[in-house]
Scaffold this motif. Sequence first.
Motif, PDB file in Angstrom:
ATOM      1  N   LEU A 175      41.580  17.762  45.221  1.00 14.61           N
ATOM      2  CA  LEU A 175      42.016  17.638  43.749  1.00 14.61           C
ATOM      3  C   LEU A 175      41.865  15.452  43.691  1.00 14.61           C
ATOM      4  CD1 LEU A 175      45.150  19.535  44.182  1.00 14.61           C
ATOM      5  CD2 LEU A 175      42.986  20.046  42.832  1.00 14.61           C
ATOM      6  N   SER A 176      41.639  15.009  44.173  1.00 13.90           N
ATOM      7  CA  SER A 176      41.040  13.963  44.243  1.00 13.90           C
ATOM      8  C   SER A 176      42.843  12.987  43.493  1.00 13.90           C
ATOM      9  CB  SER A 176      40.165  13.255  43.352  1.00 13.90           C
ATOM     10  OG  SER A 176      39.417  14.117  42.510  1.00 13.90           O
ATOM     11  N   VAL A 177      44.272  13.507  44.070  1.00 13.40           N
ATOM     12  CA  VAL A 177      45.262  12.593  43.927  1.00 13.40           C
ATOM     13  C   VAL A 177      45.629  12.704  44.387  1.00 13.40           C
ATOM     14  CG1 VAL A 177      45.046  13.149  41.806  1.00 13.40           C
ATOM     15  CG2 VAL A 177      46.288  14.465  43.907  1.00 13.40           C
ATOM     16  N   PRO A 178      46.469  11.948  45.617  1.00 11.11           N
ATOM     17  CA  PRO A 178      47.233  11.944  46.104  1.00 11.11           C
ATOM     18  C   PRO A 178      48.358  13.006  46.488  1.00 11.11           C
ATOM     19  CG  PRO A 178      48.393   9.817  44.898  1.00 11.11           C
ATOM     20  CD  PRO A 178      47.090   9.893  44.841  1.00 11.11           C
ATOM     21  N   VAL A 179      48.152  13.452  47.357  1.00 13.65           N
ATOM     22  CA  VAL A 179      49.505  14.064  48.141  1.00 13.65           C
ATOM     23  C   VAL A 179      50.803  14.205  48.710  1.00 13.65           C
ATOM     24  CG1 VAL A 179      49.531  17.274  47.844  1.00 13.65           C
ATOM     25  CG2 VAL A 179      47.558  16.377  47.233  1.00 13.65           C
ATOM     26  N   LEU A 180      52.066  14.275  48.809  1.00 14.50           N
ATOM     27  CA  LEU A 180      52.887  14.527  49.588  1.00 14.50           C
ATOM     28  C   LEU A 180      54.112  15.510  49.403  1.00 14.50           C
ATOM     29  CD1 LEU A 180      53.591  10.248  48.407  1.00 14.50           C
ATOM     30  CD2 LEU A 180      52.753  11.131  50.454  1.00 14.50           C
ATOM     31  N   THR A 181      54.364  15.947  50.100  1.00 18.87           N
ATOM     32  CA  THR A 181      55.526  16.983  50.535  1.00 18.87           C
ATOM     33  C   THR A 181      57.001  15.976  50.492  1.00 18.87           C
ATOM     34  OG1 THR A 181      55.237  17.008  52.795  1.00 18.87           O
ATOM     35  CG2 THR A 181      53.445  18.009  51.979  1.00 18.87           C
ATOM     36  N   ALA A 182      57.558  17.415  50.275  1.00 19.76           N
ATOM     37  CA  ALA A 182      59.291  16.844  49.878  1.00 19.76           C
ATOM     38  C   ALA A 182      60.499  18.075  50.319  1.00 19.76           C
ATOM     39  CB  ALA A 182      59.831  16.467  48.811  1.00 19.76           C
ATOM     40  N   VAL A 183      60.435  17.611  50.875  1.00 18.77           N
ATOM     41  CA  VAL A 183      62.125  19.052  50.621  1.00 18.77           C
ATOM     42  C   VAL A 183      63.623  17.870  49.202  1.00 18.77           C
ATOM     43  CG1 VAL A 183      64.022  20.371  51.630  1.00 18.77           C
ATOM     44  CG2 VAL A 183      61.730  20.006  52.550  1.00 18.77           C
ATOM     45  N   ALA A 184      63.344  18.385  47.864  1.00 16.71           N
ATOM     46  CA  ALA A 184      64.182  17.347  47.458  1.00 16.71           C
ATOM     47  C   ALA A 184      65.948  17.851  48.114  1.00 16.71           C
ATOM     48  CB  ALA A 184      63.674  17.421  46.095  1.00 16.71           C
ATOM     49  N   SER A 185      65.803  18.955  47.437  1.00 19.48           N
ATOM     50  CA  SER A 185      67.313  19.335  47.759  1.00 19.48           C
ATOM     51  C   SER A 185      67.810  18.523  49.382  1.00 19.48           C
ATOM     52  CB  SER A 185      67.719  20.886  48.151  1.00 19.48           C
ATOM     53  OG  SER A 185      66.557  21.136  48.984  1.00 19.48           O
ATOM     54  N   LYS A 186      66.901  18.220  50.207  1.00 18.42           N
ATOM     55  CA  LYS A 186      67.387  17.980  51.562  1.00 18.42           C
ATOM     56  C   LYS A 186      67.111  16.431  51.258  1.00 18.42           C
ATOM     57  CE  LYS A 186      67.693  22.292  53.469  1.00 18.42           C
ATOM     58  NZ  LYS A 186      66.335  22.982  54.573  1.00 18.42           N
ATOM     59  N   ARG A 187      67.219  15.587  50.874  1.00 17.12           N
ATOM     60  CA  ARG A 187      66.111  14.459  50.238  1.00 17.12           C
ATOM     61  C   ARG A 187      64.998  13.852  51.704  1.00 17.12           C
ATOM     62  NH1 ARG A 187      69.720  14.538  47.159  1.00 17.12           N
ATOM     63  NH2 ARG A 187      71.336  12.481  46.492  1.00 17.12           N
ATOM     64  N   GLN A 188      64.226  15.042  51.884  1.00 15.95           N
ATOM     65  CA  GLN A 188      63.495  14.569  52.942  1.00 15.95           C
ATOM     66  C   GLN A 188      62.302  13.972  52.739  1.00 15.95           C
ATOM     67  OE1 GLN A 188      62.647  17.839  54.993  1.00 15.95           O
ATOM     68  NE2 GLN A 188      64.931  18.041  55.613  1.00 15.95           N
ATOM     69  N   GLY A 189      61.267  13.155  52.343  1.00 16.51           N
ATOM     70  CA  GLY A 189      60.253  12.642  51.995  1.00 16.51           C
ATOM     71  C   GLY A 189      60.198  12.162  50.208  1.00 16.51           C
ATOM     72  N   ILE A 190      61.581  11.348  50.180  1.00 15.83           N
ATOM     73  CA  ILE A 190      61.713  10.828  48.742  1.00 15.83           C
ATOM     74  C   ILE A 190      61.209   8.654  48.604  1.00 15.83           C
ATOM     75  CG2 ILE A 190      63.428  10.180  47.373  1.00 15.83           C
ATOM     76  CD1 ILE A 190      63.239  13.346  47.806  1.00 15.83           C
ATOM     77  N   LYS A 191      61.070   8.974  50.121  1.00 16.49           N
ATOM     78  CA  LYS A 191      60.977   7.374  50.502  1.00 16.49           C
ATOM     79  C   LYS A 191      59.632   7.478  49.943  1.00 16.49           C
ATOM     80  CE  LYS A 191      62.319   3.621  50.805  1.00 16.49           C
ATOM     81  NZ  LYS A 191      63.269   3.258  49.566  1.00 16.49           N
ATOM     82  N   GLU A 192      58.702   8.895  50.498  1.00 15.95           N
ATOM     83  CA  GLU A 192      57.494   8.031  50.789  1.00 15.95           C
ATOM     84  C   GLU A 192      56.807   8.231  49.255  1.00 15.95           C
ATOM     85  OE1 GLU A 192      59.066  10.328  53.021  1.00 15.95           O
ATOM     86  OE2 GLU A 192      58.352   9.929  54.765  1.00 15.95           O
ATOM     87  N   ILE A 193      57.585   9.023  48.679  1.00 16.66           N
ATOM     88  CA  ILE A 193      57.061   9.171  47.538  1.00 16.66           C
ATOM     89  C   ILE A 193      57.755   7.563  46.393  1.00 16.66           C
ATOM     90  CG2 ILE A 193      57.718  10.567  45.154  1.00 16.66           C
ATOM     91  CD1 ILE A 193      58.643  12.795  46.661  1.00 16.66           C
ATOM     92  N   GLN A 194      58.610   7.631  46.448  1.00 18.37           N
ATOM     93  CA  GLN A 194      58.605   5.670  46.139  1.00 18.37           C
ATOM     94  C   GLN A 194      57.525   4.851  46.328  1.00 18.37           C
ATOM     95  OE1 GLN A 194      62.835   5.638  47.341  1.00 18.37           O
ATOM     96  NE2 GLN A 194      63.617   6.176  45.606  1.00 18.37           N
ATOM     97  N   CYS A 195      57.335   5.194  47.478  1.00 26.55           N
ATOM     98  CA  CYS A 195      56.353   3.354  47.944  1.00 26.55           C
ATOM     99  C   CYS A 195      55.069   3.991  47.358  1.00 26.55           C
ATOM    100  CB  CYS A 195      56.411   3.541  50.218  1.00 26.55           C
ATOM    101  SG  CYS A 195      58.093   3.478  50.707  1.00 26.55           S
ATOM    102  N   LYS A 196      54.446   5.177  47.635  1.00 24.59           N
ATOM    103  CA  LYS A 196      53.175   5.546  47.132  1.00 24.59           C
ATOM    104  C   LYS A 196      53.018   5.454  45.170  1.00 24.59           C
ATOM    105  CE  LYS A 196      49.713   7.513  48.626  1.00 24.59           C
ATOM    106  NZ  LYS A 196      49.014   7.012  48.752  1.00 24.59           N
ATOM    107  N   VAL A 197      54.575   5.942  44.672  1.00 25.03           N
ATOM    108  CA  VAL A 197      53.836   5.083  43.514  1.00 25.03           C
ATOM    109  C   VAL A 197      54.118   3.835  43.273  1.00 25.03           C
ATOM    110  CG1 VAL A 197      55.391   5.118  41.024  1.00 25.03           C
ATOM    111  CG2 VAL A 197      55.639   7.359  41.985  1.00 25.03           C
ATOM    112  N   GLU A 198      54.632   3.405  44.151  1.00 22.16           N
ATOM    113  CA  GLU A 198      54.997   1.434  43.768  1.00 22.16           C
ATOM    114  C   GLU A 198      53.862   1.263  44.012  1.00 22.16           C
ATOM    115  OE1 GLU A 198      58.322   0.131  46.086  1.00 22.16           O
ATOM    116  OE2 GLU A 198      59.772   2.185  45.647  1.00 22.16           O
TER     117      GLU A 198
END
Lengths: 800, 78
Positions: A175-198
């Motif tokens: 897809l030539s984009v960064p792909v991350l996994t998360a379980v938002a309802s359990k606050r999993q993977g949130i930090k990674e998303i924030q870092c990647k966006v930054e």
Amino acid sequence: MLSKSTLEANTKPKSKLLGLVALVGNPNTGKSSLFNALCGMNAKVGNFPGVTVEKKTGQWKAVDGSHIEVVDLPGTYSLAARSADESIAVEVLLGKSTKIAGHAHTSTSDVPSDLEPQPDCVIVVVDAAAIERNLYLFSQVRELGLPTLLVLNMWDRVATDCDLTIDIPKLAETLSVPVLTAVASKRQGIKEIQCKVEEMLAGRVTNQHPADQSVGSKQHSSSAQPDIYPPLFLEETKGLQDWLLARGHAVHRFEVSRLLIDAGGPIESYWKHVLGTSSHSDTKTTNVSGENSEVADGLDSKLQGIRAKLKEADLSVPRMEPKLRHAWIKSTIKDAVHRAALPVVTFSDRIDRLLTHQVWGLLSLVAVLFFVFQAVFASIGTGWLSEQIDFGCETLALLVSSTIPPGALRSLLNDGVIAGVGGVLVFIPQIAVLFLLIAILEDCGYMARVALVMDRWMSMLGLSGRAFLPLMTSFGCAVPGIMSARTIASRRDRMVAILVAPLMSCSARLPVYTLMITTFIPSVSYVNGWVSLQGLLFLAMYSLGAIVAIPIAWLLKKFAFPGPTSPFVLEMPSYKWPSWRVVLSQVWEQVRSFAVRAGTLIFCTSILLWAAAYFPSDHREENQLVAKLEAIDAQAPQPASVSTSDVHVEAISMRINKLRATSIEQSFLGRFGRSIEPVFHAVGWDWKIGVGVIASFPAREVIIATLGTIYSLGSDVDEGSESLAEQLRASKWPDGRPVFTWVTALSIMVFFALCAQCAATLVAIKRETKTWFWPVFTFVYMTALAYFSAMLVFVVGSQF
Amino acid sequence: MNTTLDKLIKGVIALVRDVEGEDPTSMRLMEIGFIAGQSVARTGQAPTGDPIEYSVGGSRVGLRKSEAARIIVQVPAI
């Protein structure tokens, strides 16, 4: 009384803005949970398609102290702008949305400061378990050419599912984009998303290609990817883009493609309007009139020409788009995503068999609804919190009495503020219980099944099962209910749902029912205490509005909005355990907004009402007597000691009572109420109730405060600590009959069940229908309906 | 053998052939995953038998019979 989060959202942050991030995704992808997790703000989250109808914004702080702004877009399956939600999403992504959300921008003068900037980065949230379908939206977003991050949410469901495997690195590569996994309802993977966006936002500054062939300032190299569309379509898009550019409009390639594909859609009408309007508009135009309407005609023939050409090449719009996109998805992910070939019967399907069963499905629905009402009723007035609030109010009132001498100020504080606001606050526990249950049902996925089960009956009214959510939500509050009606695609369905939504028994009616039922309906129970008369009546009052809505909806469909029944296409999210974060944040949001209303609107109404009931009467003698009485009380701490002063005290009390009764009658409120008393007599009320009802037109829960104010002003000193219920029971007509009987109570409840006593609802209707006609219509029809129904109840009830 | 989706019985897995029409409803059906080549099965229904719940592309979608009738499916020959 703004909460911390609201304040944070409203105040301009001092730190540097790193960038604007747009959050897009299908309904039921946990997008709102992710938004909450990223920004820590309260937002309504649900399992039901389209619960996120409002544009929400929030922010988080980056490690370097700057901040990232996030805009949460309505859940949508596609960027083909057909419904209001999709249009909003497209506008925001193209940087064309006006700053005031919900404003249609038909204006042709493009003042840049009126527009939100285009997002610097897009997060596409997908339900990992349904990745194929979710990538449809992604395939459209990538054409915007903005830096994009793909988040596979609800990853825990894929991780435990052996029928579906997703190779993340491979997916990111193809897809030539960064792909991350998360379980938002359990606050999993949130930090990674924030870092990647930054990281992406920081990198944007250096990586930006200054000159891109397409229009738009924030282009990204991802537009160099292989295209979904065949060369002919791309050629024609480019041609149309140049054609528009030649007429002075630099249009993004994505918007041009939408213009071409969505025949008759909002974008086409927008451009026809823009190109044709200057000739119609009056003074601003400097162009020779006629030239622009030619341009608009030119667009029409141009579009028709291109569409005909595409059709010849077997690319007829709009059907070619889903075909091409699904083909692209299939070929792109074939190495990264592996799914068992056959549809699997999941655990969710097994639950569904029961909950949508012919017999058990209906029984469970009735049982669930009955349980909800019983639970709410059981929590009334008995809860620990209610007692605490009650106790607090009493203590406060005693404190005021002991420190402030009798007079206007004491009366204002005790009879106006504490009685008014406190009387409303005691209802917080049941509002919390009701929303707790609704939020649980929504979050676990049952609400979509309710829509499925109810669709047949809803369609008999000419509504679809989708209208069940706005109407169900209206049982909490009509304002979010009316707003969630935005997700109903058909205008007729939406209008009818909006117009009958205020009939649903909202939480603000709860205090009225509670007070009337607990005070005037005997507490009898049947079937070994399982079914109580009070509970049954409570259910009846709650159903009344919904039952009346049936003929009203039918009449509206028949006369105001004639036409064919609209379709029903509804995704059924898999059942899951409700997330306590999501549920509690919803409960908190509702309780908070209720408490805020009690502190603002109800506070002001209480004071105004108190003033109307206190002035212009003469209170001097009353105040002197009260002071005298209090002096006696203070001198004689032992109650049994002096029997002579008892007689004296009683005489003073009676005199005070009489003075108060006359002073309220002589007040502004009393005079007004008495002047229109015959109107109230017809429904069995005295002028006090009538005045209370009139005062509660801005917000119906005010009735409790009003009655509290009116009755505590006219009450005996010794009864000062007794409840409003006691005071109501004690009130008499001039001939000695009690004012309140079960008939009066019923007539009041029926009036409140059907009347449009809510300014906020009427404003919401105005906002959604974009005209004052419909709120005025709603107000008139509901008030008339309420008055005549109450009259009917009184006339029939008086026969017994 | 080709038929329409509303006539698909439980326990049979069919292949989507086409969606008729090009109005917003048909477009939404295609966007949500009813696209030629997808396999589809009937998973549930409302107590009245309408709408019907289908499994397609990893998700469950509720459709009225009238909408399901727009979708042409191929059922395996018995």
